[in-house]
Enzyme design. Structure first.
Site, PDB file in Angstrom:
ATOM      1  N   HIS A  37       0.807  -1.289   0.167  1.00 37.17           N
ATOM      2  CA  HIS A  37      -0.005   0.021  -0.183  1.00 37.17           C
ATOM      3  C   HIS A  37       0.908   1.439   0.053  1.00 37.17           C
ATOM      4  CE1 HIS A  37      -2.698  -2.934   2.262  1.00 37.17           C
ATOM      5  NE2 HIS A  37      -3.409  -2.647   1.371  1.00 37.17           N
ATOM      6  N   GLN A 148      -0.242  -4.203  -8.951  1.00 35.52           N
ATOM      7  CA  GLN A 148      -0.276  -5.361 -10.289  1.00 35.52           C
ATOM      8  C   GLN A 148      -0.504  -6.602  -8.963  1.00 35.52           C
ATOM      9  OE1 GLN A 148       0.009  -5.603 -13.060  1.00 35.52           O
ATOM     10  NE2 GLN A 148       0.277  -7.511 -13.246  1.00 35.52           N
ATOM     11  N   VAL A 176       5.029  -5.527  -4.535  1.00 33.40           N
ATOM     12  CA  VAL A 176       5.949  -5.214  -3.614  1.00 33.40           C
ATOM     13  C   VAL A 176       5.939  -6.528  -2.792  1.00 33.40           C
ATOM     14  CG1 VAL A 176       7.137  -4.039  -1.381  1.00 33.40           C
ATOM     15  CG2 VAL A 176       5.717  -2.852  -3.168  1.00 33.40           C
TER      16      VAL A 176
HETATM   17  P1  AMP Z   1      -6.395  -4.213  -0.474  1.00 34.04           P
HETATM   18  O1  AMP Z   1      -6.103  -3.170   0.954  1.00 34.04           O
HETATM   19  O2  AMP Z   1      -5.798  -5.448  -0.250  1.00 34.04           O
HETATM   20  O3  AMP Z   1      -7.554  -4.188  -1.158  1.00 34.04           O
HETATM   21  O4  AMP Z   1      -5.168  -3.664  -1.531  1.00 34.04           O
HETATM   22  C1  AMP Z   1      -5.445  -1.997  -2.029  1.00 34.04           C
HETATM   23  C2  AMP Z   1      -4.423  -1.892  -2.916  1.00 34.04           C
HETATM   24  O5  AMP Z   1      -3.150  -2.463  -2.609  1.00 34.04           O
HETATM   25  C3  AMP Z   1      -4.778  -2.614  -4.246  1.00 34.04           C
HETATM   26  O6  AMP Z   1      -4.614  -2.038  -5.333  1.00 34.04           O
HETATM   27  C4  AMP Z   1      -3.954  -3.822  -4.094  1.00 34.04           C
HETATM   28  O7  AMP Z   1      -3.680  -4.571  -5.481  1.00 34.04           O
HETATM   29  C5  AMP Z   1      -2.601  -3.299  -3.778  1.00 34.04           C
HETATM   30  N1  AMP Z   1      -1.528  -4.088  -2.968  1.00 34.04           N
HETATM   31  C6  AMP Z   1      -1.924  -4.987  -2.086  1.00 34.04           C
HETATM   32  N2  AMP Z   1      -0.718  -5.548  -1.930  1.00 34.04           N
HETATM   33  C7  AMP Z   1       0.214  -5.334  -2.748  1.00 34.04           C
HETATM   34  C8  AMP Z   1       1.671  -5.468  -2.992  1.00 34.04           C
HETATM   35  N3  AMP Z   1       2.238  -6.484  -2.449  1.00 34.04           N
HETATM   36  N4  AMP Z   1       2.230  -4.783  -3.868  1.00 34.04           N
HETATM   37  C9  AMP Z   1       1.514  -3.841  -4.714  1.00 34.04           C
HETATM   38  N5  AMP Z   1       0.452  -3.311  -4.396  1.00 34.04           N
HETATM   39  C10 AMP Z   1      -0.354  -4.233  -3.576  1.00 34.04           C
END
Ligand code: AMP
Length: 284
Positions: A37, A148, A176
């Site tokens: 995030h 991604q 990441v």
């Molecule tokens: P979430 O809180 O899981 O709904 O994720 C919010 C955003 O963070 C989404 O666009 C996810 O794709 C992104 N996200 C989650 N984990 C990662 C990661 N390891 N690397 C990059 N973006 C991430």
């Protein structure tokens, strides 16, 4: 940094920033913020003048029996992270702000939501696109940032924005990872030590795929077979899918050509993890 709970308040602060000519960046999240995030917030800070982060665990994207109730909600820590990162506004609506009554209007992207995660999570993408459409209408950002890591989600949202002529840009940022390659996820904290160690096999299987495509293997089944062998090294991993699809359309790629999305979903113990890489085979 302002923390706002209502649609009216977030609209007001964003309107004020817009009227000063600021470019509005938006990072939608479900909280339990981590380095993934943070990378999105950093990208938003780089490209935009005013950054809004939403923290909302969206009930409509969880199926019955999924982890909506137990999903981590460490709000104080999340707010500290946002403050440290120089976020301008956190939008943290209570559920009744986002879903006041029965929801009768849904946004559904067809076809591309049927395969991969859509196959085992019916209604999941409909919940994601509906909440993102609402959030885009509420926040009205110039650019929204997605990871991604959730490749199908990013592609589906791009398609929704294009098909519905929504006036914003979608930026997709790299995944990441931990030192051993495991994609960082809010759900990794559910893993036991042994599950956490074995979860690294997911990225190992993706690396194998990349290696095979780069050395000229064309047959998808041969590649997914080798990937499955790696995942099957752990008795704690139960494969949901190992798929090679066209990176743009998400259509199955039986023979490798162009840009291929290699995607894995697996249960490690009881935790469902997903990961992917895009490999350019260099051929059309
Ligand atoms: P979430 O809180 O899981 O709904 O994720 C919010 C955003 O963070 C989404 O666009 C996810 O794709 C992104 N996200 C989650 N984990 C990662 C990661 N390891 N690397 C990059 N973006 C991430």
């Amino acid at each position: 940094m302002e923390v706002v709970k209502t649609i009216e308040q977030v609209r007001e602060v964003v309107r004020a920033a817009h009227s000063k000519g600021k470019i509005i960046g938006f990072v939608p999240t479900m909280g339990a913020l981590h380095a993934g995030h943070i990378s999105l917030i950093e990208a938003a800070k780089k490209k935009c003048d005013f950054v809004v982060v939403s923290i909302f665990v969206n009930p409509t994207q969880f199926g019955p029996g999924e982890d909506f109730q137990k999903y981590p909600r460490p709000l104080e820590k999340d707010l500290e992270i946002c403050e440290e990162q120089g976020v301008d506004v956190v939008f943290n609506p209570p559920q009744q702000q986002m879903y006041a009554g029965e929801n009768l209007t849904w946004v559904n992207v067809e076809k591309m939501t049927e395969g991969l995660c859509g196959a085992s999570r019916p209604g999941h993408f409909r919940g994601v696109t509906t909440v993102c459409a609402r959030l885009f209408n509420i926040v009205q950002p110039d650019i929204a940032f997605f990871g991604q890591k959730d490749a199908q989600q990013a592609i589906v949202i791009k398609r929704m924005v294009a098909d519905l002529n929504m006036p914003l840009e979608i930026a997709v940022c790299p995944t990441v990872r931990e030192a051993d390659g495991l994609a960082i996820s809010s759900r990794n904290q559910y893993l036991t030590n042994q599950e956490r160690a074995d979860a690294a096999l997911i990225y190992k299987s993706l690396e194998k795929c990349e290696e095979m495509i780069e050395s000229g293997t064309k047959d998808s089944q041969t590649i997914t077979g080798e990937m499955r062998k790696i995942l099957n090294q752990s008795a704690l991993i139960e494969i949901e899918y190992v798929s090679l699809v066209d990176a743009k359309t998400l259509e199955a790629a039986e023979q490798i050509s162009g840009r291929v999305l290699a995607a894995v979903a697996a249960r490690v113990g009881s935790t469902r993890l997903i990961d992917n890489i895009v490999v350019d085979s260099g051929e059309k």
